[in-house]
Design a protein around this motif. Structure first.
Motif: not given
Length: 130
Positions: A72-84, A94-96, A100-111
């Motif tokens: 959990r980040g200071a702003d209430g969002s979450y960040s890290g990594s995810a393995f598929d 990153t997850m915010t 009852n709403r959530m946004t997920t953002k996944g990145c590859v190739v150095a973002g």
């Protein structure tokens, strides 16, 4: 380009562990209506597991899992990594969560290649006594 396709496939599916119930725990419906996932602790990590996939949705199936190591980040969002494990790929995640709403953002190739997905928490009316 294959990485972009893979990330979009899984993140349209769908996340150091965090103790206790978190605001992301529970059932979530993907914004396009093609999938539902359950997000919960799994060992020392957090797992997002497909619980329902709309029939005919390509390359997705019930039971597919994304294993997340997030903080959990200071702003209430979450960040890290995810393995598929289905695609043997790791994403920057990153997850915010806002109610009852959530946004997920996944990145590859150095973002350089990212995809965001909107989710809505599924309310279990049986647990509410309705």
């Amino acid at each position: 380009m294959k990485n972009a396709i893979a990330i979009s496939m899984f993140l349209t599916v769908g996340f150091a562990g965090i103790a206790g119930a978190a605001d992301y725990d529970g059932q979530w419906a993907r914004g396009d209506g093609n999938a539902r996932v359950s997000i919960a602790p799994c060992g020392s990590d957090i797992c997002a597991t497909n619980t329902w996939i709309k029939p005919g949705t390509p390359k997705e199936k019930k039971g597919d899992r994304l294993v997340m190591t997030i903080a959990r980040g200071a702003d209430g969002s979450y960040s890290g990594s995810a393995f598929d494990p289905q695609r043997d790929m790791t994403y920057k995640l990153t997850m915010t969560v806002n109610g009852n709403r959530m946004t997920t953002k996944g990145c590859v190739v150095a973002g350089l290649i990212c995809r965001s997905v909107e989710w809505t928490k599924v309310v279990d009316t049986a647990k509410q006594g309705l």
